[in-house]
Write a protein that holds these residues in place. Structure first.
Motif, PDB file in Angstrom:
ATOM      1  N   GLY A 159      12.952   6.119   2.547  1.00  0.00           N
ATOM      2  CA  GLY A 159      12.015   7.199   2.828  1.00  0.00           C
ATOM      3  C   GLY A 159      11.981   7.564   4.303  1.00  0.00           C
ATOM      4  O   GLY A 159      11.960   6.684   5.170  1.00  0.00           O
ATOM      5  N   ARG A 160      11.987   8.859   4.594  1.00  0.00           N
ATOM      6  CA  ARG A 160      11.830   9.285   5.987  1.00  0.00           C
ATOM      7  C   ARG A 160      10.419   8.963   6.490  1.00  0.00           C
ATOM      8  O   ARG A 160      10.225   8.651   7.660  1.00  0.00           O
ATOM      9  N   VAL A 161       9.447   9.082   5.594  1.00  0.00           N
ATOM     10  CA  VAL A 161       8.078   8.644   5.878  1.00  0.00           C
ATOM     11  C   VAL A 161       7.691   7.673   4.768  1.00  0.00           C
ATOM     12  O   VAL A 161       7.608   8.064   3.603  1.00  0.00           O
ATOM     13  N   THR A 162       7.480   6.424   5.116  1.00  0.00           N
ATOM     14  CA  THR A 162       7.189   5.391   4.119  1.00  0.00           C
ATOM     15  C   THR A 162       5.730   4.977   4.209  1.00  0.00           C
ATOM     16  O   THR A 162       5.221   4.672   5.292  1.00  0.00           O
ATOM     17  N   VAL A 163       5.072   4.975   3.049  1.00  0.00           N
ATOM     18  CA  VAL A 163       3.674   4.602   2.939  1.00  0.00           C
ATOM     19  C   VAL A 163       3.589   3.320   2.110  1.00  0.00           C
ATOM     20  O   VAL A 163       4.101   3.277   0.986  1.00  0.00           O
ATOM     21  N   ALA A 164       2.957   2.298   2.650  1.00  0.00           N
ATOM     22  CA  ALA A 164       2.865   1.004   1.963  1.00  0.00           C
ATOM     23  C   ALA A 164       1.412   0.665   1.675  1.00  0.00           C
ATOM     24  O   ALA A 164       0.566   0.705   2.570  1.00  0.00           O
ATOM     25  N   GLU A 165       1.131   0.330   0.416  1.00  0.00           N
ATOM     26  CA  GLU A 165      -0.159  -0.268   0.077  1.00  0.00           C
ATOM     27  C   GLU A 165       0.045  -1.771   0.078  1.00  0.00           C
ATOM     28  O   GLU A 165       1.020  -2.286  -0.466  1.00  0.00           O
ATOM     29  N   VAL A 166      -0.887  -2.495   0.733  1.00  0.00           N
ATOM     30  CA  VAL A 166      -0.724  -3.940   0.890  1.00  0.00           C
ATOM     31  C   VAL A 166      -1.923  -4.664   0.299  1.00  0.00           C
ATOM     32  O   VAL A 166      -3.062  -4.249   0.476  1.00  0.00           O
ATOM     33  N   GLU A 167      -1.635  -5.742  -0.396  1.00  0.00           N
ATOM     34  CA  GLU A 167      -2.695  -6.520  -1.015  1.00  0.00           C
ATOM     35  C   GLU A 167      -3.496  -7.305   0.024  1.00  0.00           C
ATOM     36  O   GLU A 167      -4.694  -7.539  -0.157  1.00  0.00           O
ATOM     37  N   GLU A 168      -2.837  -7.697   1.098  1.00  0.00           N
ATOM     38  CA  GLU A 168      -3.530  -8.416   2.174  1.00  0.00           C
ATOM     39  C   GLU A 168      -3.065  -7.862   3.512  1.00  0.00           C
ATOM     40  O   GLU A 168      -1.872  -7.932   3.844  1.00  0.00           O
ATOM     41  N   LEU A 169      -3.996  -7.312   4.276  1.00  0.00           N
ATOM     42  CA  LEU A 169      -3.682  -6.797   5.603  1.00  0.00           C
ATOM     43  C   LEU A 169      -4.003  -7.870   6.642  1.00  0.00           C
ATOM     44  O   LEU A 169      -5.110  -8.402   6.669  1.00  0.00           O
ATOM     45  N   VAL A 170      -3.015  -8.176   7.482  1.00  0.00           N
ATOM     46  CA  VAL A 170      -3.194  -9.218   8.486  1.00  0.00           C
ATOM     47  C   VAL A 170      -2.984  -8.629   9.879  1.00  0.00           C
ATOM     48  O   VAL A 170      -2.422  -7.543  10.040  1.00  0.00           O
ATOM     49  N   GLU A 171      -3.430  -9.355  10.878  1.00  0.00           N
ATOM     50  CA  GLU A 171      -3.293  -8.907  12.258  1.00  0.00           C
ATOM     51  C   GLU A 171      -1.844  -9.064  12.734  1.00  0.00           C
ATOM     52  O   GLU A 171      -1.104  -9.929  12.238  1.00  0.00           O
ATOM     53  N   PRO A 172      -1.423  -8.241  13.686  1.00  0.00           N
ATOM     54  CA  PRO A 172      -0.076  -8.407  14.261  1.00  0.00           C
ATOM     55  C   PRO A 172       0.120  -9.817  14.805  1.00  0.00           C
ATOM     56  O   PRO A 172      -0.773 -10.381  15.440  1.00  0.00           O
TER      57      PRO A 172
ATOM     58  N   PRO B  70       3.354   0.819  -6.691  1.00  0.00           N
ATOM     59  CA  PRO B  70       2.263   1.264  -5.803  1.00  0.00           C
ATOM     60  C   PRO B  70       1.257   2.133  -6.546  1.00  0.00           C
ATOM     61  O   PRO B  70       1.139   3.339  -6.324  1.00  0.00           O
ATOM     62  N   GLU B  71       0.509   1.510  -7.421  1.00  0.00           N
ATOM     63  CA  GLU B  71      -0.399   2.213  -8.326  1.00  0.00           C
ATOM     64  C   GLU B  71      -1.447   3.054  -7.586  1.00  0.00           C
ATOM     65  O   GLU B  71      -1.759   4.170  -7.988  1.00  0.00           O
ATOM     66  N   VAL B  72      -1.997   2.517  -6.514  1.00  0.00           N
ATOM     67  CA  VAL B  72      -3.089   3.199  -5.822  1.00  0.00           C
ATOM     68  C   VAL B  72      -2.582   4.459  -5.132  1.00  0.00           C
ATOM     69  O   VAL B  72      -3.228   5.512  -5.169  1.00  0.00           O
ATOM     70  N   LEU B  73      -1.432   4.387  -4.530  1.00  0.00           N
ATOM     71  CA  LEU B  73      -0.853   5.559  -3.869  1.00  0.00           C
ATOM     72  C   LEU B  73      -0.452   6.618  -4.896  1.00  0.00           C
ATOM     73  O   LEU B  73      -0.655   7.822  -4.671  1.00  0.00           O
ATOM     74  N   VAL B  74       0.120   6.192  -6.014  1.00  0.00           N
ATOM     75  CA  VAL B  74       0.496   7.137  -7.069  1.00  0.00           C
ATOM     76  C   VAL B  74      -0.751   7.836  -7.610  1.00  0.00           C
ATOM     77  O   VAL B  74      -0.759   9.054  -7.821  1.00  0.00           O
ATOM     78  N   ARG B  75      -1.818   7.074  -7.812  1.00  0.00           N
ATOM     79  CA  ARG B  75      -3.067   7.655  -8.309  1.00  0.00           C
ATOM     80  C   ARG B  75      -3.638   8.673  -7.310  1.00  0.00           C
ATOM     81  O   ARG B  75      -4.122   9.742  -7.699  1.00  0.00           O
ATOM     82  N   ALA B  76      -3.551   8.360  -6.019  1.00  0.00           N
ATOM     83  CA  ALA B  76      -4.037   9.287  -4.998  1.00  0.00           C
ATOM     84  C   ALA B  76      -3.227  10.575  -5.001  1.00  0.00           C
ATOM     85  O   ALA B  76      -3.768  11.672  -4.820  1.00  0.00           O
TER      86      ALA B  76
ATOM     87  N   TYR C  33      10.608   0.780   9.593  1.00  0.00           N
ATOM     88  CA  TYR C  33      10.826   1.589   8.394  1.00  0.00           C
ATOM     89  C   TYR C  33       9.523   2.149   7.819  1.00  0.00           C
ATOM     90  O   TYR C  33       9.560   2.960   6.893  1.00  0.00           O
ATOM     91  N   VAL C  34       8.384   1.691   8.310  1.00  0.00           N
ATOM     92  CA  VAL C  34       7.102   2.006   7.681  1.00  0.00           C
ATOM     93  C   VAL C  34       6.232   2.811   8.646  1.00  0.00           C
ATOM     94  O   VAL C  34       6.026   2.404   9.788  1.00  0.00           O
ATOM     95  N   GLN C  35       5.720   3.931   8.171  1.00  0.00           N
ATOM     96  CA  GLN C  35       4.906   4.797   9.017  1.00  0.00           C
ATOM     97  C   GLN C  35       3.405   4.699   8.734  1.00  0.00           C
ATOM     98  O   GLN C  35       2.587   4.990   9.602  1.00  0.00           O
ATOM     99  N   ARG C  36       3.030   4.303   7.501  1.00  0.00           N
ATOM    100  CA  ARG C  36       1.611   4.254   7.149  1.00  0.00           C
ATOM    101  C   ARG C  36       1.333   3.029   6.273  1.00  0.00           C
ATOM    102  O   ARG C  36       2.146   2.670   5.419  1.00  0.00           O
ATOM    103  N   VAL C  37       0.170   2.437   6.487  1.00  0.00           N
ATOM    104  CA  VAL C  37      -0.240   1.252   5.731  1.00  0.00           C
ATOM    105  C   VAL C  37      -1.643   1.485   5.190  1.00  0.00           C
ATOM    106  O   VAL C  37      -2.521   1.980   5.903  1.00  0.00           O
ATOM    107  N   VAL C  38      -1.848   1.124   3.919  1.00  0.00           N
ATOM    108  CA  VAL C  38      -3.157   1.222   3.278  1.00  0.00           C
ATOM    109  C   VAL C  38      -3.543  -0.159   2.760  1.00  0.00           C
ATOM    110  O   VAL C  38      -2.790  -0.770   1.984  1.00  0.00           O
TER     111      VAL C  38
END
Length: 251
Positions: A200-213, A32-38, A227-232
């Protein structure tokens, strides 16, 4: 139910100094390069990281490591990261080396609510008997060594007790994800990412493609949104930035 954040900076803004952090990836695959950089740009310090390896020089967790932001690493591979080796051997960094399969199962167990389990991996070695250097002193002696672990025989075979891992936060990278946090990983990127996401108690995921539910079929989801609380959502450029650690080509 909409777990999408505006950007990576917002998604990691509340990760404090000293937090424990499970990070997906293996080598340079699925990191997760972008999250690590942030997190690096935010200046977060004293992190206790659980990851198979600690990035490479200048990439992934390597940028936090070189900045002196990581206090402790639980992992299985020092790898090609010269700065990782230097800090460990120089007594600047505490490192708990764990067999790779054991590390994977410790993360999975933590995410599944299993406090501990027995495994044959490491029986008869310093993994079970204790004495692995966790931290060196500046003079090269061992300042902190691993303690001995409980062992027990099952059906005449010895096993060592290992504890499940949970962390304050987890950072992962997925191929596809939806607004509810359901994640799909692609090929080799499905390495430690699903396990880190569970731990992770709070899991943050960076996604290459975000799609609709509803766009993801239930049977293709690797990590459900519970398991996932935040999506970027990554930009096209961020999603395409996939360095190759060792390039091998035909003559």
């Amino acid at each position: 139910m909409n777990k999408v954040r505006a950007d990576a900076a917002e998604a990691v803004a509340d990760i404090p100094d000293g937090a424990s952090l499970a990070v997906g990836g293996f080598g340079l695959s699925g990191v997760p390069e972008v999250l690590v950089r942030a997190l690096y740009e935010r200046g977060t310090n004293g992190l206790k990281v659980v990851s198979n390896n600690c990035g490479v020089d200048g990439r992934g967790l390597g940028i936090l490591l070189s900045a002196g932001r990581i206090a402790r690493v639980t992992g299985s591979y020092v790898g090609e990261n010269k700065e990782f080796a230097r800090q460990y051997l120089g007594g600047e960094l505490e490192v708990e080396l764990t067999p790779q399969g054991t590390l994977a199962e410790r993360l999975r167990a933590g995410g599944a609510g299993i406090p501990a389990f027995y495994t044959p991996a490491g029986v008869g070695t310093q993994v079970a008997n204790g004495g692995l250097p966790w931290r060196y002193a500046p003079d090269g002696t061992v300042a902190v060594a691993s303690p001995p672990k409980e062992t027990r025989d099952f059906a005449g075979r010895p096993y060592v007790l290992e504890h499940g891992i949970t962390t304050d936060f987890a950072l992962v990278r997925a191929w596809r994800g939806d607004h509810h946090g359901n994640l799909v990983f692609r090929r080799a990127a499905a390495n430690f990412n699903p396990l880190a996401a569970m731990a992770g108690r709070v899991t943050v995921a960076e996604v290459e493609e975000l799609v609709e539910p509803g766009a993801l079929r239930p049977d293709e989801v690797h990590v459900p949104g519970i398991y996932v609380q935040r999506v970027v959502a990554l930009t096209a450029g961020q999603a395409a930035d996939k360095p190759i650690e060792k390039r091998t080509v035909r003559p």
